[in-house]
Enzyme design. Sequence first.
Site, PDB file in Angstrom:
ATOM      1  N   HIS A  56       1.123  -1.486  -0.330  1.00  0.00           N
ATOM      2  CA  HIS A  56       0.243  -0.116  -0.117  1.00  0.00           C
ATOM      3  C   HIS A  56       0.487   1.634  -0.006  1.00  0.00           C
ATOM      4  O   HIS A  56       2.012   1.121  -0.065  1.00  0.00           O
ATOM      5  CB  HIS A  56      -1.433  -0.532   1.010  1.00  0.00           C
ATOM      6  CG  HIS A  56      -0.674   0.188   2.835  1.00  0.00           C
ATOM      7  ND1 HIS A  56       0.043   0.762   3.233  1.00  0.00           N
ATOM      8  CD2 HIS A  56      -0.533  -1.761   3.442  1.00  0.00           C
ATOM      9  CE1 HIS A  56       1.149  -0.340   4.180  1.00  0.00           C
ATOM     10  NE2 HIS A  56       0.524  -0.857   4.523  1.00  0.00           N
ATOM     11  N   LYS A 112       0.334  -2.187  16.610  1.00  0.00           N
ATOM     12  CA  LYS A 112      -1.279  -2.250  16.214  1.00  0.00           C
ATOM     13  C   LYS A 112      -1.480  -2.316  18.377  1.00  0.00           C
ATOM     14  O   LYS A 112      -0.440  -2.830  18.890  1.00  0.00           O
ATOM     15  CB  LYS A 112      -0.875  -3.624  16.121  1.00  0.00           C
ATOM     16  CG  LYS A 112      -0.121  -3.827  14.926  1.00  0.00           C
ATOM     17  CD  LYS A 112      -1.707  -3.798  13.996  1.00  0.00           C
ATOM     18  CE  LYS A 112      -1.061  -3.391  12.890  1.00  0.00           C
ATOM     19  NZ  LYS A 112      -2.624  -2.752  11.618  1.00  0.00           N
ATOM     20  N   GLN A 139      13.054 -10.509  13.588  1.00  0.00           N
ATOM     21  CA  GLN A 139      13.978  -9.002  12.791  1.00  0.00           C
ATOM     22  C   GLN A 139      15.649  -8.891  13.245  1.00  0.00           C
ATOM     23  O   GLN A 139      15.993  -8.599  12.560  1.00  0.00           O
ATOM     24  CB  GLN A 139      12.914  -7.989  12.523  1.00  0.00           C
ATOM     25  CG  GLN A 139      13.790  -6.632  12.117  1.00  0.00           C
ATOM     26  CD  GLN A 139      12.950  -5.908  12.109  1.00  0.00           C
ATOM     27  OE1 GLN A 139      11.442  -6.190  12.031  1.00  0.00           O
ATOM     28  NE2 GLN A 139      12.645  -4.484  11.308  1.00  0.00           N
ATOM     29  N   ASP A 185       8.166   3.268  12.690  1.00  0.00           N
ATOM     30  CA  ASP A 185       7.741   2.869  13.991  1.00  0.00           C
ATOM     31  C   ASP A 185       7.987   1.534  13.906  1.00  0.00           C
ATOM     32  O   ASP A 185       8.232   0.619  14.645  1.00  0.00           O
ATOM     33  CB  ASP A 185       5.895   1.910  13.818  1.00  0.00           C
ATOM     34  CG  ASP A 185       6.176   1.936  11.947  1.00  0.00           C
ATOM     35  OD1 ASP A 185       7.134   1.842  10.848  1.00  0.00           O
ATOM     36  OD2 ASP A 185       5.042   0.962  11.192  1.00  0.00           O
ATOM     37  N   LYS A 205      -1.512   9.577   9.944  1.00  0.00           N
ATOM     38  CA  LYS A 205      -1.387   8.449   8.716  1.00  0.00           C
ATOM     39  C   LYS A 205      -2.277   9.237   7.489  1.00  0.00           C
ATOM     40  O   LYS A 205      -3.850   8.922   7.258  1.00  0.00           O
ATOM     41  CB  LYS A 205      -1.664   7.009   9.483  1.00  0.00           C
ATOM     42  CG  LYS A 205      -0.110   6.779   9.566  1.00  0.00           C
ATOM     43  CD  LYS A 205      -0.142   5.285  10.031  1.00  0.00           C
ATOM     44  CE  LYS A 205       1.231   4.811  10.453  1.00  0.00           C
ATOM     45  NZ  LYS A 205       1.225   2.778  10.478  1.00  0.00           N
ATOM     46  N   LYS A 209      -5.550   6.288   3.735  1.00  0.00           N
ATOM     47  CA  LYS A 209      -6.838   6.059   4.045  1.00  0.00           C
ATOM     48  C   LYS A 209      -7.778   5.955   3.166  1.00  0.00           C
ATOM     49  O   LYS A 209      -7.967   7.756   2.989  1.00  0.00           O
ATOM     50  CB  LYS A 209      -6.987   6.288   5.177  1.00  0.00           C
ATOM     51  CG  LYS A 209      -6.291   5.403   6.761  1.00  0.00           C
ATOM     52  CD  LYS A 209      -6.110   3.533   6.362  1.00  0.00           C
ATOM     53  CE  LYS A 209      -5.886   2.606   7.249  1.00  0.00           C
ATOM     54  NZ  LYS A 209      -5.432   1.012   7.129  1.00  0.00           N
ATOM     55  N   THR A 210      -8.194   5.483   2.774  1.00  0.00           N
ATOM     56  CA  THR A 210      -9.674   6.080   1.816  1.00  0.00           C
ATOM     57  C   THR A 210     -10.758   5.121   2.788  1.00  0.00           C
ATOM     58  O   THR A 210     -10.731   4.982   3.499  1.00  0.00           O
ATOM     59  CB  THR A 210      -9.161   5.378   0.373  1.00  0.00           C
ATOM     60  OG1 THR A 210      -9.758   4.068   0.245  1.00  0.00           O
ATOM     61  CG2 THR A 210      -8.251   5.811  -0.164  1.00  0.00           C
TER      62      THR A 210
END
Length: 406
Positions: free
Chosen positions: A46, A83, A172, A193, A228, A231-232
Site C-alpha cells: 500500500h 498494533k 528481525q 515505527d 497517517k 486511508k480512503t
Amino acid sequence: MASVLDTLVERGFIKQYTHEAEIRELLEKEKITFYIGFDPTADSLHVGHFIAMMMMAHMQRAGHRPIALVGGGTAMVGDPSGKSDMRKMLTKEDIAHNVACIKKQMQKFIDFSDGKAILDNNAEWLLNLNYVEFIREIGVHFSVNKMLTAECFKQRLEKGLSFLEFNYMLMQGYDFLELNRRYGCVMQLGGDDQWSNMLAGVDLIRRKENKPAFAMTCTLLTNSEGKKMGKTEKGALWLDKDKTSPYDFYQYWRNIADADVQKCLALLTFLPMDEVRRLGSLKDAEINEAKKVLAFEVTKLVHGEEEAIKAKSAAEALFGGGADMSNVPTAVISKDMVGSAILDILTAAKVIPSKAEGRRLIQQGGLSVNNEKVTDINMVLTEEHFTDGSILVKRGKKNYNRIVIE
C-alpha cells in the site's frame, strides 16, 4: 563525492539515524548493501510501503545495492509495532500467495537486473531454525528489561502481548545478521515505527560479528495534522490496480490538502527539488495545478504512464466538462438487474461496500445519479435512468463511477 544522504534529508525522508556521522562518511565514500523488509500481510503493498520503495530507489540511483526482503518467515509471527491487538494469523498458503504478488510489484520500482538489487525471503532461514539453538545463539544477546522499554512492546503491555509476538524483535534482528553474513549488508532502512526492531539488529551484528552496522528510519507518510495518509472510504490506498483503481489512486492525490502538496511531491516523486518548492509555494486556485502534477507523477510511477494519462483524462471529463467518459471507473451489471432497488444495484456493482453505507450516504445527501441527488433509500433504477445503457453515480463530492448494462 556527493552523498545520497543529502538528497534524502532535503526531500524529507530521514527521521532517525543510529550513527549519523559514521553513516554520512560511509555513504560518501563507499557503495554499500542495505535492506528494507516488507511483511506479506496482504497480497499488495500500500502507499505506506511506497515511501520506503522511493527511499530504496534513491539509494539505488546513487549506486548502493538494495535488498528487498519479503518476510515470509516473520509474517508467520506478526509484527506488534503500531498494533493495539494481535495481528490475524495467516496460513502458509496465504503468505506464499502474498509473497508472489508483492515480488511482482517491487520489480516496478527497483532494478533487479544484473545483480543491481537482491530479492530475498526470510522464510529461507527462519522456518528451518532449531528453536533451542536459536535461543542460545541469538536470545542470549537480548535483555528482556530493555525489550520491554521498546515502544512497540510498551503500548501493548496493558492490553496483552503474546510470547509469539515477543519473538518478533529477535527474528528481525536475526534477519539483519543473516543478510550481513550472506551479502555484506551493513544498513537497514525502514519506517520510523520499526526503530526498536532496527536497533536490535544493529546491536546484534556489533555483538556477534564485531562489525559496524547502521540503521536509518524514514518518516511515516502523515498529513499536516499528523494523521497517517493513505486511508480512503474503501480502506487502504493499495498499489494493486485491482484493489485501488488507477483513477481512484489519481483522485486521492488530486484531492489532498493544500498544506500536504509539497511534502508529497518531495517524498513520492522524482521531480527536482527546485520544481517541488515552486509547485508547493503556489496559492489558492493555482495549487490545484500542483495537485494535478502530483497525482499524475505518483500514478505514473505506480501504474505506468498509460494508466496515469487515462486517470487524468477521466478526471478532466468529470470535472472539466469533457465528453470522454471511457476512463471513468466502470462497473457492469446484468440487464435483469434493471428495475431493482438502487442499493441492490450499487452493492452488486461494488460501488458501495454495503447497503448500510448506501443508506448513510443517501440520508446525508451524499449520493447522486446522473447529477440528480437521491433522497429515497428505496429508489428503483429503471431503463429511463440508464441513458445510452449507463448511469453516472456520484458519492460525496468527488467520487464517480459509471454503471453499464451488460
